[in-house]
Design a protein around this motif. Structure first.
Motif, PDB file in Angstrom:
ATOM      1  N   ARG A 109       0.827  -1.206   0.000  1.00 53.29           N
ATOM      2  CA  ARG A 109       0.000   0.000   0.000  1.00 53.29           C
ATOM      3  C   ARG A 109       0.864   1.260   0.000  1.00 53.29           C
ATOM      4  NH1 ARG A 109      -2.606  -1.084   4.119  1.00 53.29           N
ATOM      5  NH2 ARG A 109      -1.579   0.240   5.652  1.00 53.29           N
ATOM      6  N   GLN A 110       1.949   1.238   0.771  1.00 53.85           N
ATOM      7  CA  GLN A 110       2.849   2.387   0.786  1.00 53.85           C
ATOM      8  C   GLN A 110       3.506   2.602  -0.575  1.00 53.85           C
ATOM      9  OE1 GLN A 110       5.593   1.721   3.978  1.00 53.85           O
ATOM     10  NE2 GLN A 110       4.023   1.835   5.581  1.00 53.85           N
ATOM     11  N   GLU A 111       3.890   1.494  -1.227  1.00 55.11           N
ATOM     12  CA  GLU A 111       4.485   1.610  -2.553  1.00 55.11           C
ATOM     13  C   GLU A 111       3.480   2.150  -3.563  1.00 55.11           C
ATOM     14  OE1 GLU A 111       7.411   1.376  -5.485  1.00 55.11           O
ATOM     15  OE2 GLU A 111       7.506   1.294  -3.297  1.00 55.11           O
ATOM     16  N   LYS A 112       2.224   1.716  -3.438  1.00 55.52           N
ATOM     17  CA  LYS A 112       1.186   2.221  -4.328  1.00 55.52           C
ATOM     18  C   LYS A 112       0.947   3.710  -4.104  1.00 55.52           C
ATOM     19  CE  LYS A 112      -3.567   1.269  -5.749  1.00 55.52           C
ATOM     20  NZ  LYS A 112      -4.766   0.408  -5.512  1.00 55.52           N
ATOM     21  N   GLN A 113       0.930   4.126  -2.840  1.00 53.69           N
ATOM     22  CA  GLN A 113       0.752   5.543  -2.543  1.00 53.69           C
ATOM     23  C   GLN A 113       1.935   6.369  -3.049  1.00 53.69           C
ATOM     24  OE1 GLN A 113       0.136   5.669   1.673  1.00 53.69           O
ATOM     25  NE2 GLN A 113      -1.983   4.931   1.569  1.00 53.69           N
ATOM     26  N   ARG A 114       3.138   5.795  -2.939  1.00 53.09           N
ATOM     27  CA  ARG A 114       4.317   6.514  -3.427  1.00 53.09           C
ATOM     28  C   ARG A 114       4.252   6.708  -4.938  1.00 53.09           C
ATOM     29  NH1 ARG A 114       8.846   5.796  -5.886  1.00 53.09           N
ATOM     30  NH2 ARG A 114       8.382   3.594  -6.242  1.00 53.09           N
ATOM     31  N   LYS A 115       3.857   5.653  -5.657  1.00 52.37           N
ATOM     32  CA  LYS A 115       3.743   5.764  -7.111  1.00 52.37           C
ATOM     33  C   LYS A 115       2.650   6.750  -7.504  1.00 52.37           C
ATOM     34  CE  LYS A 115       5.475   1.145  -8.234  1.00 52.37           C
ATOM     35  NZ  LYS A 115       5.153  -0.161  -8.872  1.00 52.37           N
ATOM     36  N   LEU A 116       1.544   6.738  -6.753  1.00 54.95           N
ATOM     37  CA  LEU A 116       0.468   7.681  -7.046  1.00 54.95           C
ATOM     38  C   LEU A 116       0.921   9.116  -6.827  1.00 54.95           C
ATOM     39  CD1 LEU A 116      -2.474   8.229  -7.767  1.00 54.95           C
ATOM     40  CD2 LEU A 116      -3.062   7.897  -5.357  1.00 54.95           C
ATOM     41  N   ALA A 117       1.653   9.344  -5.730  1.00 54.44           N
ATOM     42  CA  ALA A 117       2.162  10.690  -5.464  1.00 54.44           C
ATOM     43  C   ALA A 117       3.155  11.121  -6.544  1.00 54.44           C
ATOM     44  CB  ALA A 117       2.820  10.733  -4.090  1.00 54.44           C
ATOM     45  N   GLU A 118       3.984  10.185  -6.998  1.00 57.59           N
ATOM     46  CA  GLU A 118       4.944  10.505  -8.056  1.00 57.59           C
ATOM     47  C   GLU A 118       4.225  10.837  -9.362  1.00 57.59           C
ATOM     48  OE1 GLU A 118       8.706  11.103  -9.730  1.00 57.59           O
ATOM     49  OE2 GLU A 118       8.078  10.840  -7.639  1.00 57.59           O
ATOM     50  N   THR A 119       3.161  10.095  -9.661  1.00 62.38           N
ATOM     51  CA  THR A 119       2.395  10.373 -10.876  1.00 62.38           C
ATOM     52  C   THR A 119       1.718  11.736 -10.807  1.00 62.38           C
ATOM     53  OG1 THR A 119       1.998   7.999 -11.151  1.00 62.38           O
ATOM     54  CG2 THR A 119       0.572   9.498 -12.373  1.00 62.38           C
ATOM     55  N   LEU A 120       1.145  12.053  -9.651  1.00 64.06           N
ATOM     56  CA  LEU A 120       0.496  13.357  -9.492  1.00 64.06           C
ATOM     57  C   LEU A 120       1.508  14.495  -9.599  1.00 64.06           C
ATOM     58  CD1 LEU A 120      -1.994  12.570  -6.580  1.00 64.06           C
ATOM     59  CD2 LEU A 120      -2.514  12.822  -9.008  1.00 64.06           C
ATOM     60  N   ARG A 121       2.696  14.273  -9.040  1.00 62.91           N
ATOM     61  CA  ARG A 121       3.724  15.317  -9.127  1.00 62.91           C
ATOM     62  C   ARG A 121       4.151  15.537 -10.573  1.00 62.91           C
ATOM     63  NH1 ARG A 121       8.923  15.777  -9.663  1.00 62.91           N
ATOM     64  NH2 ARG A 121       9.183  13.514  -9.809  1.00 62.91           N
ATOM     65  N   GLN A 122       4.344  14.446 -11.318  1.00 64.45           N
ATOM     66  CA  GLN A 122       4.712  14.582 -12.721  1.00 64.45           C
ATOM     67  C   GLN A 122       3.611  15.262 -13.528  1.00 64.45           C
ATOM     68  OE1 GLN A 122       5.726  10.684 -14.114  1.00 64.45           O
ATOM     69  NE2 GLN A 122       7.587  10.530 -12.870  1.00 64.45           N
ATOM     70  N   ARG A 123       2.356  14.943 -13.195  1.00 66.47           N
ATOM     71  CA  ARG A 123       1.249  15.565 -13.919  1.00 66.47           C
ATOM     72  C   ARG A 123       1.184  17.069 -13.647  1.00 66.47           C
ATOM     73  NH1 ARG A 123      -3.163  13.542 -16.423  1.00 66.47           N
ATOM     74  NH2 ARG A 123      -2.566  11.428 -15.778  1.00 66.47           N
ATOM     75  N   LEU A 124       1.395  17.456 -12.376  1.00 66.57           N
ATOM     76  CA  LEU A 124       1.374  18.881 -12.041  1.00 66.57           C
ATOM     77  C   LEU A 124       2.528  19.620 -12.721  1.00 66.57           C
ATOM     78  CD1 LEU A 124       0.450  18.742  -8.238  1.00 66.57           C
ATOM     79  CD2 LEU A 124      -1.013  19.454 -10.136  1.00 66.57           C
ATOM     80  N   ASP A 125       3.707  18.990 -12.719  1.00 64.53           N
ATOM     81  CA  ASP A 125       4.850  19.627 -13.379  1.00 64.53           C
ATOM     82  C   ASP A 125       4.605  19.785 -14.878  1.00 64.53           C
ATOM     83  OD1 ASP A 125       6.056  19.696 -10.935  1.00 64.53           O
ATOM     84  OD2 ASP A 125       7.304  17.918 -11.267  1.00 64.53           O
ATOM     85  N   ALA A 126       3.990  18.759 -15.486  1.00 72.37           N
ATOM     86  CA  ALA A 126       3.725  18.835 -16.923  1.00 72.37           C
ATOM     87  C   ALA A 126       2.674  19.897 -17.232  1.00 72.37           C
ATOM     88  CB  ALA A 126       3.273  17.477 -17.441  1.00 72.37           C
ATOM     89  N   GLU A 127       1.656  20.015 -16.367  1.00 70.71           N
ATOM     90  CA  GLU A 127       0.639  21.042 -16.591  1.00 70.71           C
ATOM     91  C   GLU A 127       1.222  22.439 -16.460  1.00 70.71           C
ATOM     92  OE1 GLU A 127      -2.483  20.222 -13.892  1.00 70.71           O
ATOM     93  OE2 GLU A 127      -3.283  18.505 -15.033  1.00 70.71           O
TER      94      GLU A 127
END
Length: 226
Positions: free
Chosen positions: A42-60
């Motif tokens: 679950r922690q690994e899944k949350q980490r990947k989700l946070a990384e994806t959201l960060r990349q999406r915000l940076d791209a936007e």
């Protein structure tokens, strides 16, 4: 005397600090032991989700299309395989239970999807079957058997194949053992309600009138109410 008392106080202070350190280590060790494999996943899944959201915000912020950029990382073969998988998943999810034969067929198809053929061993068998020697002819007949072949039950699977089948069977047994359809409030006893609102109403009635109707209900259960 004073020197002895000072030394005793020093030893006591050292003992207290040691006990506190041991207790702290024990608490940390206990906390680490409570972290199970599911928690780590679950922690690994949350980490990947946070990384994806960060990349999406940076791209936007840069004005880029995240999905378009991510799709560039896939090949045509991977994209075709993904579309086939999604279509198969959609087709299998849209069904109604007919009978146990249909359920067995669906289970069989799922098991087939999990099969990983040994292409390397198959390629070696094809190479051994190529040629005109007596051994090649025998290997060819052994590899490409037809309805007229009288050879059977001579295949000896490898240890890896046996372990793979055993692990699959054990996984199925564990899944059936852990499968449960426990309903809400099923452990409370007899079901005396037809929906959730009726259950709450019956609880209120029982809270106020149970002590007055206990004997009547017991007589009904024994069949001696009359």
């Amino acid at each position: 005397m004073e020197e002895r008392q000072a030394k005793m106080q020093q030893l006591r202070a050292k003992m207290r600090s040691t006990l506190q350190a041991n207790r702290k280590d024990l608490v940390e060790e206990s906390a680490k032991a409570k972290v199970t494999a599911r928690d780590l996943a679950r922690q690994e899944k949350q980490r990947k989700l946070a990384e994806t959201l960060r990349q999406r915000l940076d791209a936007e912020e840069r004005g880029e299309d995240v999905d378009r950029k991510k799709n560039w990382e896939y090949t045509i073969e991977e994209n075709d395989e993904w579309e086939k998988r999604q279509a198969r998943k959609k087709r299998r999810s849209n069904f109604e239970f007919n009978d146990y034969e249909d359920a067995a067929r669906r289970r069989y198809k799922k098991d087939v999807d999990l099969l990983k053929p040994d292409l390397e061993a198959y390629q070696k068998q094809k190479e051994a079957a190529a040629g005109s020697s007596s051994q090649a002819v025998a290997a060819h007949e052994d590899l490409y058997r037809d309805a007229n072949s009288l050879v059977y039950a001579d295949h000896k699977p490898s240890e890896e194949a046996i372990d793979r089948v055993a692990s699959k069977l054990n996984a199925d047994i564990d899944r059936r053992r852990n499968f449960s359809k426990t309903r809400v409030n099923e452990k409370e006893g007899d079901v005396t309600y037809i929906n959730e609102a009726n259950r709450v109403f019956n609880k209120k009635i029982e809270r106020y009138y149970n002590k007055y109707t206990a004997e009547i209900r017991a007589n009904f259960e024994r069949g001696t109410a009359l």
